[in-house]
Design a protein around this motif. Structure first.
Motif, PDB file in Angstrom:
ATOM      1  N   ARG A 145      30.319  27.258  39.367  1.00 26.26           N
ATOM      2  CA  ARG A 145      29.600  27.060  40.631  1.00 26.26           C
ATOM      3  C   ARG A 145      28.641  25.868  40.582  1.00 26.26           C
ATOM      4  O   ARG A 145      28.061  25.494  41.593  1.00 26.26           O
ATOM      5  CB  ARG A 145      28.823  28.333  41.007  1.00 26.26           C
ATOM      6  N   TYR A 146      28.489  25.275  39.407  1.00 22.62           N
ATOM      7  CA  TYR A 146      27.582  24.128  39.258  1.00 22.62           C
ATOM      8  C   TYR A 146      28.377  22.826  39.230  1.00 22.62           C
ATOM      9  O   TYR A 146      29.537  22.800  38.831  1.00 22.62           O
ATOM     10  CB  TYR A 146      26.791  24.241  37.960  1.00 22.62           C
ATOM     11  N   GLY A 147      27.715  21.750  39.653  1.00 19.33           N
ATOM     12  CA  GLY A 147      28.359  20.448  39.624  1.00 19.33           C
ATOM     13  C   GLY A 147      27.369  19.341  39.379  1.00 19.33           C
ATOM     14  O   GLY A 147      26.155  19.569  39.272  1.00 19.33           O
ATOM     15  N   ILE A 148      27.894  18.127  39.304  1.00 19.42           N
ATOM     16  CA  ILE A 148      27.076  16.934  39.075  1.00 19.42           C
ATOM     17  C   ILE A 148      27.551  15.833  40.007  1.00 19.42           C
ATOM     18  O   ILE A 148      28.763  15.664  40.232  1.00 19.42           O
ATOM     19  CB  ILE A 148      27.161  16.468  37.615  1.00 19.42           C
ATOM     20  N   THR A 149      26.613  15.087  40.546  1.00 21.07           N
ATOM     21  CA  THR A 149      26.908  13.921  41.376  1.00 21.07           C
ATOM     22  C   THR A 149      26.215  12.694  40.792  1.00 21.07           C
ATOM     23  O   THR A 149      25.033  12.756  40.436  1.00 21.07           O
ATOM     24  CB  THR A 149      26.424  14.133  42.818  1.00 21.07           C
ATOM     25  N   LEU A 150      26.949  11.600  40.675  1.00 17.94           N
ATOM     26  CA  LEU A 150      26.390  10.288  40.371  1.00 17.94           C
ATOM     27  C   LEU A 150      26.601   9.431  41.602  1.00 17.94           C
ATOM     28  O   LEU A 150      27.731   9.285  42.083  1.00 17.94           O
ATOM     29  CB  LEU A 150      27.097   9.642  39.177  1.00 17.94           C
ATOM     30  N   ALA A 151      25.526   8.876  42.117  1.00 18.87           N
ATOM     31  CA  ALA A 151      25.619   8.029  43.308  1.00 18.87           C
ATOM     32  C   ALA A 151      24.615   6.905  43.183  1.00 18.87           C
ATOM     33  O   ALA A 151      23.396   7.152  43.148  1.00 18.87           O
ATOM     34  CB  ALA A 151      25.363   8.839  44.574  1.00 18.87           C
TER      35      ALA A 151
END
Length: 321
Positions: free
Chosen positions: A295-301
Motif C-alpha cells: 500500500r506504500y509507494g514512492i514518487t520522484l518528481a
C-alpha cells in the motif's frame, strides 16, 4: 583445491544440490511471475561465485572454504552454498560488507524486474557476480553492466564470472551515480539497501524503464516516466540488504523500535524515520488497518522525492531523506 576444481565426489554433490535449490525456489513461488528464470538458476553454478563464506558461531564467525584440506569441511561448504540462505562473503572489522543474497529472494527480484529480450540492465552492487551471471545467462553479456565501489569486490566478481563463462561489463565506481557511459538502461536493479533513489538513475533510463531497489526493509518498484519523474509501489515482501557503500547508512540513526513491534510497523518506522514522529507512525498504522508494504509507494518528481500511503497526492505522505 579451489572452488573452481571440485573433486569428482563433490562435483556430483554440486549437481544434486543445485537441482534441489532450483526445486525449492520453484516451490516458494519466487519466479511464478516469470518462470524463464528457472533455466538461469539451473545452469549458473553458485559455488564458483562463493569460494568461501562465513557462518556465525559463538563469539564471531567461522570461515568455510572450498579449498579446505578437510573433505568434510569442503562438503559442508558446498552444501551451504546451495542452501536457500544469504551467505556472508566479506567482513571488515567484524562487520558484514558484502554478501550473496538468498537465492529465492534473488529469483523474486529478477522475476519482478520484468525483463524482455534485448533489455539493457544496470546492476548496482556487484557482490560475488552471481546475480550478474544470472542476468547475463538470460539476456546476454553485452546487455549487462554491474558496478561496485570496492575494487577488490569488482575484481573478484570479474574473476568468478569468467570462471563460469560470463563476461558482462564490471565497473568499479559509485553506484549512486550509475554508469552513464553504458546508458540508457531499460532496467536497474539494486542489490544493496538505500535510503532514497539516486537522481542519477532515472536520468540514465529509457522512458518506461523499471527500477527495483531495496529501501526501508522493502522492495520498491518504480516506473520511469522521464529523466526527472519516476513512481511506483513496494512489493509485499521483506528485504534486508547490506547498505550501498558511498552513501549514508541505509538506516540512519536509531529507529525507535519496541520489543514485540510488528514487522510491518518497523517498515513504516524506517520509511518515515526523521520525517514522522514514531508515535504518530504507530497511530497511523493502527488507524489505517495495519497496512502491508504494497500500500506504500514512492514518487520522484523534479527535485522532490516522497513516500506515501495509498496515493501520491493523498493525505499521508512524507519526504524521503
Amino acid at each position: 583445491m579451489s572452488a573452481h576444481a571440485l573433486d569428482k565426489d563433490l562435483d556430483a554433490v554440486a549437481v544434486s544440490a543445485r537441482a534441489e535449490l532450483v526445486r525449492a525456489i520453484g516451490l516458494s513461488g519466487a519466479w511464478d511471475a516469470d518462470p524463464g528464470w528457472r533455466a538461469a538458476f539451473a545452469s549458473v553454478p553458485r559455488h564458483l561465485f562463493v569460494p568461501y563464506y562465513y557462518v556465525g558461531v559463538e563469539g564471531g564467525y567461522e570461515r568455510l572454504w572450498g579449498g579446505s584440506p578437510d573433505p568434510r569441511i569442503r562438503e559442508r561448504w558446498l552444501r551451504g552454498v546451495y542452501a536457500d540462505v544469504p551467505l556472508a562473503t566479506r567482513l571488515r572489522d567484524g562487520e558484514l560488507v558484502s554478501s550473496s543474497s538468498q537465492p529465492s529472494l534473488m529469483a523474486r527480484m529478477l522475476a519482478e524486474l520484468r525483463v524482455a529480450d534485448g533489455a539493457r540492465v544496470l546492476e548496482i552492487g556487484a557482490g560475488t557476480g552471481y546475480n550478474a551471471a544470472l542476468l547475463a545467462h538470460r539476456l546476454g553479456d553485452a546487455l549487462i553492466t554491474t558496478v561496485d565501489l570496492e575494487p577488490e569486490i569488482t575484481e573478484s566478481a570479474r574473476t568468478h564470472l569468467a570462471a563460469a563463462g560470463y563476461r558482462p561489463t564490471v565497473v568499479t565506481g559509485d553506484g549512486s551515480r550509475g554508469v552513464p557511459e553504458h546508458a540508457p538502461y531499460d532496467r536497474i536493479i539494486a542489490t544493496c539497501a538505500l535510503t532514497s533513489i539516486p537522481r542519477a538513475w532515472p536520468a540514465q533510463c529509457s522512458p518506461g524503464a523499471r527500477i527495483l531497489a531495496p529501501l526501508a526493509t522493502g522492495l520498491i518498484a518504480l516506473t520511469v516516466h522521464d529523466a526527472t519523474h519516476a513512481e511506483g509501489t513496494f512489493l509485499n515482501t521483506a528485504a534486508y540488504f547490506v547498505p550501498l557503500r558511498g552513501t549514508e547508512p541505509a538506516v540512519p540513526g536509531e529507529i525507535p523500535h519496541r520489543p514485540g513491534d510488528h514487522e510491518l510497523l518497523r517498515f513504516l518506522l524506517t520509511l518515515t524515520h526523521g520525517t514522522l514522529a514514531p508515535q504518530d507512525a504507530r497511530d497511523l498504522w493502527e488507524q489505517e488497518g495495519r497496512p502491508g508494504r504494497e500500500r506504500y509507494g514512492i514518487t520522484l518528481a523534479d527535485e522532490q522525492a516522497w513516500a506515501w500511503l495509498d496515493a501520491p497526492e493523498g493525505s499521508h505522505a512524507w519526504p524521503l531523506r
